[in-house]
Motif scaffolding. Sequence first.
Motif, PDB file in Angstrom:
ATOM      1  N   PRO A   1      51.662  36.682  50.058  1.00 48.06           N
ATOM      2  CA  PRO A   1      50.446  36.161  49.048  1.00 48.06           C
ATOM      3  C   PRO A   1      50.090  37.040  47.839  1.00 48.06           C
ATOM      4  CG  PRO A   1      49.570  37.260  51.217  1.00 48.06           C
ATOM      5  CD  PRO A   1      50.834  37.333  51.306  1.00 48.06           C
ATOM      6  N   GLU A   2      50.603  38.210  47.954  1.00 47.65           N
ATOM      7  CA  GLU A   2      50.031  39.301  46.929  1.00 47.65           C
ATOM      8  C   GLU A   2      50.451  38.655  45.510  1.00 47.65           C
ATOM      9  OE1 GLU A   2      53.437  41.539  48.708  1.00 47.65           O
ATOM     10  OE2 GLU A   2      52.103  40.023  49.267  1.00 47.65           O
ATOM     11  N   SER A   3      51.706  38.131  45.429  1.00 47.93           N
ATOM     12  CA  SER A   3      52.232  37.977  44.017  1.00 47.93           C
ATOM     13  C   SER A   3      51.378  36.865  43.523  1.00 47.93           C
ATOM     14  CB  SER A   3      53.493  37.124  44.201  1.00 47.93           C
ATOM     15  OG  SER A   3      54.113  36.579  43.053  1.00 47.93           O
ATOM     16  N   ARG A   4      50.894  35.782  44.172  1.00 50.21           N
ATOM     17  CA  ARG A   4      49.689  34.855  43.679  1.00 50.21           C
ATOM     18  C   ARG A   4      48.627  35.567  43.183  1.00 50.21           C
ATOM     19  NH1 ARG A   4      45.952  32.356  45.520  1.00 50.21           N
ATOM     20  NH2 ARG A   4      46.689  32.746  47.655  1.00 50.21           N
ATOM     21  N   ILE A   5      47.879  36.235  44.184  1.00 55.78           N
ATOM     22  CA  ILE A   5      46.602  36.863  43.720  1.00 55.78           C
ATOM     23  C   ILE A   5      46.723  37.914  43.005  1.00 55.78           C
ATOM     24  CG2 ILE A   5      45.001  38.181  44.925  1.00 55.78           C
ATOM     25  CD1 ILE A   5      45.720  36.991  47.654  1.00 55.78           C
ATOM     26  N   GLN A   6      47.688  38.717  42.581  1.00 56.56           N
ATOM     27  CA  GLN A   6      47.719  39.496  41.685  1.00 56.56           C
ATOM     28  C   GLN A   6      47.888  39.066  40.430  1.00 56.56           C
ATOM     29  OE1 GLN A   6      47.709  42.510  41.261  1.00 56.56           O
ATOM     30  NE2 GLN A   6      49.157  43.424  39.588  1.00 56.56           N
ATOM     31  N   SER A   7      48.526  37.912  39.957  1.00 55.97           N
ATOM     32  CA  SER A   7      48.793  37.218  38.788  1.00 55.97           C
ATOM     33  C   SER A   7      47.560  36.313  38.349  1.00 55.97           C
ATOM     34  CB  SER A   7      50.026  36.574  38.575  1.00 55.97           C
ATOM     35  OG  SER A   7      50.958  37.472  38.762  1.00 55.97           O
ATOM     36  N   GLU A   8      46.744  35.812  39.534  1.00 56.18           N
ATOM     37  CA  GLU A   8      45.855  35.006  39.246  1.00 56.18           C
ATOM     38  C   GLU A   8      44.392  35.487  39.066  1.00 56.18           C
ATOM     39  OE1 GLU A   8      46.945  30.509  40.838  1.00 56.18           O
ATOM     40  OE2 GLU A   8      45.521  31.666  42.194  1.00 56.18           O
ATOM     41  N   HIS A   9      44.072  36.616  39.977  1.00 57.97           N
ATOM     42  CA  HIS A   9      42.776  37.002  39.673  1.00 57.97           C
ATOM     43  C   HIS A   9      42.491  37.803  38.335  1.00 57.97           C
ATOM     44  CE1 HIS A   9      44.397  40.954  40.866  1.00 57.97           C
ATOM     45  NE2 HIS A   9      43.225  41.633  40.774  1.00 57.97           N
ATOM     46  N   PRO A  10      40.996  37.567  37.999  1.00 52.80           N
ATOM     47  CA  PRO A  10      40.956  38.236  36.407  1.00 52.80           C
ATOM     48  C   PRO A  10      40.740  39.625  36.433  1.00 52.80           C
ATOM     49  CG  PRO A  10      39.235  36.820  37.103  1.00 52.80           C
ATOM     50  CD  PRO A  10      40.195  36.743  38.293  1.00 52.80           C
ATOM     51  N   TRP A  11      39.991  40.341  37.484  1.00 56.43           N
ATOM     52  CA  TRP A  11      39.676  41.732  37.342  1.00 56.43           C
ATOM     53  C   TRP A  11      39.918  42.296  38.728  1.00 56.43           C
ATOM     54  CZ3 TRP A  11      39.103  43.862  32.765  1.00 56.43           C
ATOM     55  CH2 TRP A  11      38.662  43.139  31.849  1.00 56.43           C
ATOM     56  N   PRO A  12      40.152  43.414  38.840  1.00 58.37           N
ATOM     57  CA  PRO A  12      41.128  44.221  37.848  1.00 58.37           C
ATOM     58  C   PRO A  12      42.693  43.827  37.776  1.00 58.37           C
ATOM     59  CG  PRO A  12      40.810  45.554  39.731  1.00 58.37           C
ATOM     60  CD  PRO A  12      40.180  44.211  40.210  1.00 58.37           C
TER      61      PRO A  12
END
Length: 626
Positions: free
Chosen positions: A234-245
């Motif tokens: 799941p880290e791919s989506r979370i890394q690219s979607e979350h705004p900060w940091p």
Amino acid sequence: MKTLFNYALLFLLFACFHITVQAADIYVAPTGSDTNPGTKDKPMATVAMALRKAREMRRLKDPAVENGIHIIVGDGVYTFSEPLFIRPEDSGTPGSPTIIEAAPGARPVFSGGMSVKGWRKASGKMPGLPAAAQGKVWVADAPVEAGRLLDFRQLYINDQKATRARDRNADSMNRILSWNHQTEQCWIPAPKTPGWDKVAGLEMVIHQWWAIAILRIKSVTVKGDSALLGFHQPESRIQSEHPWPAPWISQKTGNSAFFLTNAIQFLDEPGEWYLDVKQQQIVYWPRNNEDLRSVQVTVPYLQNIARVEGTIDNPVAHVFFKGIDFKYTTWLRPSQAGHVPLQAGMYLLDAYKLKIPGTPDKRGLENQGWIGRQPAAVELQYVRNTGFERCNFSHMAATGLDYIRGTQYDTIIGCTFRDIGGTAIQAGVFSDPAFETHLPYDPADARELCRKLTISNCFITNCANEDWGCVGISAGYVQGINIEHNELSDLPYSGICVGWGWTKTINAMRNNRVHANLVHHYAKHMYDVGGLYTLSAQPGSVISENYVHTILKAPYAHDPNHFFYMYLDEGSAYITLKDNYCEEEKFMKNSNGPGNTWDNNGPKVADSIKNRAGLEDAYKAIKNIK
């Protein structure tokens, strides 16, 4: 006259009996046996069975426990196959506590690690190994448990952590070229090492303002001198979607720094290692002073060494640890699901930017996140009147000691924390996975909170050395916490952090005290930092007479001037800051709420205050413990 004499004799005997009544002592030693009675001459072998004996003594109301039970642990290493679990039935009372303590002069080690033996120098040319390492590496069979290869992310040689093979050595890092948030891909300069792009299990560690992320690489496409990386979920989506940091792109301050790890192609200097999953062996290039035929090699096996856990209505009470060394824990989530933290090591389970901003607590908020919590070597929840005195924590993959929730009147005194991968000491609820992390937390039942915890005269150094965004002492939604006379140094990010939620709304936090601590040599890798840092409203809280100095120069900071001695971040409110010494008046007040009071902070504070900060005289010697 004779009757009077008899009464006097009886009284004397009765008085002597009460004078000589002692607590029950149960002895444990590595050479003991759990079939032994636990006497000094015939000790038991494991703390777990000694604890069971103590539990039975209490259940059966043995008169020997009237003044308490001491489980006295002899010198040596106690390797645990599962965490020591302390239940409500193990509770003591104010007059009869349960104390797990080192025998006089002993330093017992409670270990969550496993020894690796049978090292031999590698023969012949090893595929993928750089030319510089050929003929110099040693190998050993990797541990196998129940027919399955043991996974691990740390390796220790004579208690010194080795480096998992990486493409850039020491503090050197490269810079990403770009990040595509829609395709969830990243362009990087391609390493010149042949074959790296074909390795299974490759990882990327990326620097992002106040946190790092650890991403498992799924695909590599090399084009010329660049490479396009794709990542696992799941880290791919979370890394690219979350705004900060988030990944940083800036011509002015440089793009996000990164390094690649976990490939034999990167094992190019002494002190580096690699777990070859296919061959089921560990590959290691020894340092000059290491003889693999005689050194002690350890890999971490357990996530928790001890858990102390009651229920909200039946907490564990009056249980204490004294003089115990806790060593070696693992944490495998980065290998299994990646690691994308929000802050202070709290990793995101889901996160994204709202298309239409606004939440019930903050009209303009666009950042949504739900978080998980790293495991700790020792975890406590639903406890009261417990404590740790002069214990030592080292070689942890994640958190050292964590009072999670439902705790009150507990103490951590005179303990040391060295070589901790995450936060050294953590306390209080931050946000549960089902609770959005920017909402103010104020439970209907105050027994859920961490209250009246004292952290005093502890020495914390070389912590957060795996997850650079973790801190020395981290407290979430706490009440009446007292953090005083501790010394913290050699930290990649901030020192002491109290608060969570990014909210001005009155919540569960109040009456916290951060007093006379010494924080120095921090911000080694990250910026946007504070030696002392707060979040959200905390009525009645006081930060006083602390000494903060020596902010290190992080080489990859996105904003190299964004560092502070005291940092009141979003929502910080109703906090008094008084008589804190630092080298200059460099403070941050970011979106604060009302009621903060600043009084006499900076380089003009009296030297007497500066000199009193940190460890008190009775505890200064703990800095010399190794």
